[in-house]
Design an enzyme around this catalytic site. Structure first.
Site, PDB file in Angstrom:
ATOM      1  N   ASP A 164      41.860  42.813  35.555  1.00  5.72           N
ATOM      2  CA  ASP A 164      42.346  41.449  35.347  1.00  5.72           C
ATOM      3  C   ASP A 164      41.266  40.445  35.733  1.00  5.72           C
ATOM      4  OD1 ASP A 164      43.787  39.094  35.181  1.00  5.72           O
ATOM      5  OD2 ASP A 164      44.988  39.476  36.970  1.00  5.72           O
ATOM      6  N   ASP A 355      41.036  35.182  30.389  1.00  4.26           N
ATOM      7  CA  ASP A 355      41.871  36.018  31.259  1.00  4.26           C
ATOM      8  C   ASP A 355      42.347  37.269  30.529  1.00  4.26           C
ATOM      9  OD1 ASP A 355      43.623  37.076  33.084  1.00  4.26           O
ATOM     10  OD2 ASP A 355      44.881  35.303  33.261  1.00  4.26           O
TER      11      ASP A 355
END
Length: 468
Positions: A164, A355
């Protein structure tokens, strides 16, 4: 720290993670690329075996994902304030300092303190983690996360983790975890000769049923064939429902953001690798795809076999915390011979956070409203989550967004922008751009599956290129 991919370590990983440990080497490169594995809970098949395209939206997973994203940014904005002493420029201005201080006290509460609080009793925890030498195979999980393999400790203990770029901490379930961690591989610090307790606790909350509490340790982490020595990690003692098996396939989570948003207040894994000076380059490359075998994370290099090198453009990071860069523009074609619909351009001074832990393109309700304003049949679908829009399925391919970075335009494909039908027999499909956020943009996998992305830590920049 140095590449330490011994035969014994490789053999253990190959046996435990055969689909994640098949590594490819480029001639002359001391880099291993690891493939990433994918699943699609945010969309699901209607049951047709002859199509790989998910056609129905999984409402429960999409709602949970959007809540988790909002909570994640709340937690990391708080961490930025704690680590730097100043609020992040993109943080909501309405957050009173007293609430930031309260959140920080809760985050740094001792193990004895949190164990006495009834709200923590029997609660579950969230996870974060990573994978092996240079090249890491990725799988998508919960529609917004990509799974690869890592090893922790001496001798190595093997785990699968979510990668992530929107957060910065490593989290794993520990052998002290209660039954909520059943079905996951558990980190046992007592079985590692290089493990040490930091005598500190942590509390991570990402919303959507994703919460983690536990104790901080340092240990050696093997990712992409490189070993991060004395890396800080969170060993969870309980998992919330959002991270329990079989709903959550990975064991943990590994953040690839900057140290400024670490909830632990410690250097992330990639920064530990850089500080030891062993990487070929201080960057990592990511390719995400719904096609099996086409997703990967490469540590210390970009995989030049995956993209058109002449198309690569780099954009400087605006502020080291998230992978935040200026966005030149976002537009879509007009309908019925009308002009292009421009939502943002250079004069907008739009900021975008890149992201890998977010599925959609997220923005403010006002920007989303403008995007869908003249699309017949477009409507907000509150039952699917805040700011989610659906449009007639036969029109969704006509309103695909084009996003520009560094003077180059990239158009999102219909296959990634269309998340599937709202429900069985519905003629409306969920579009990959949603409101419910703030004036900045979160650029997630709906866009990232269309480009090769380079996260260049050493030069503080993000690169995009056309996929081959």
């Amino acid at each position: 720290m140095h590449p330490t991919w011994s035969f014994a370590t490789f053999l253990v990983t190959l046996i435990l993670f055969p689909s994640l440990s098949t590594a490819k080497h480029d001639p002359g490169e001391n880099v291993i690329r690891v493939p990433l594995k994918r699943s699609w809970p945010v969309t699901r098949s209607s049951g047709s075996p002859d199509s790989l395209t998910p056609v129905l939206v999984n409402a429960r997973s999409l709602r949970a994902h959007l809540k988790r994203t909002v909570k994640k940014y709340g937690a990391t904005f708080t961490a930025y304030h704690s680590n730097t002493g100043s609020p992040h420029p993109l943080a909501p201005p309405s957050t009173p300092p007293r609430l930031l201080r309260k959140a920080e006290r809760n985050r740094r509460g001792s193990l004895e303190e949190y164990s006495k609080v009834p709200s923590f009793a029997g609660e579950s925890v969230a996870v974060r983690s990573s994978s092996p030498s240079g090249w890491i195979s990725l799988t998508e999980e919960n529609g917004d996360m990509w799974i690869g393999a890592i090893s922790v400790g001496t001798p190595p203990q093997n785990f699968t983790v979510i990668f992530d770029t929107g957060s910065s901490d490593l989290l794993l379930p520990s052998t002290s975890c209660n039954s909520t961690c059943d079905g996951h591989s558990l980190y046992d610090p007592s079985q590692s000769a290089t493990s040490a307790s930091l005598n500190k606790t942590f509390s991570l909350s990402y919303g959507g049923g994703s919460t983690a509490t536990g104790e901080l340790y340092s240990d050696n982490v093997l990712i992409g064939g490189y070993e991060a020595i004395n890396q800080t990690l969170g060993a969870a003692v309980s998992y919330s429902a959002g991270f329990q098996a079989p709903t959550f396939d990975a064991d943990g989570l590994l953040g690839l953001g900057f140290p400024q948003i670490s909830v632990y207040g410690q250097p992330p894994v990639f920064q530990t690798l850089i500080s030891d000076g062993v990487l070929t380059e201080s960057l990592f490359g990511v390719a995400l795809s719904s096609v099996p075998g086409k997703s990967e994370l490469m540590i210390g290099a970009a995989d030049t076999t995956m993209y058109n090198q002449s198309s690569m453009v780099f954009v400087s990071v605006s502020l080291q915390a998230y992978w935040q860069i200026p966005m030149d523009g976002l537009s879509r074609p007009g309908l019925n011979n009308s002009g292009e619909v421009v939502i943002a351009n250079k004069t907008s001074y739009a900021q975008a956070i890149i992201d890998t832990g977010t599925t959609m393109i997220l923005t403010s309700d006002a920007n989303a409203q403008e995007y869908y304003a003249d699309v017949p049949g477009a409507e907000v679908v509150p039952s699917l989550g805040s700011g989610v829009w659906s449009v007639p399925c036969d029109l969704i391919g006509s309103i695909l967004p084009t996003i520009s970075f560094g003077g180059q335009a990239f158009t999102v494909s219909a296959s990634t922008f269309n998340l599937g039908q709202v429900s069985d027999n519905s003629t409306n499909c969920v579009a990959g751009l949603a409101g419910g956020g703030s004036d900045y943009w979160i650029i997630g996998d709906v866009f990232l599956q269309n480009v090769y992305t380079v996260f260049d830590v050493g030069n503080s920049q993000v690169g995009f290129a056309e996929l081959l």
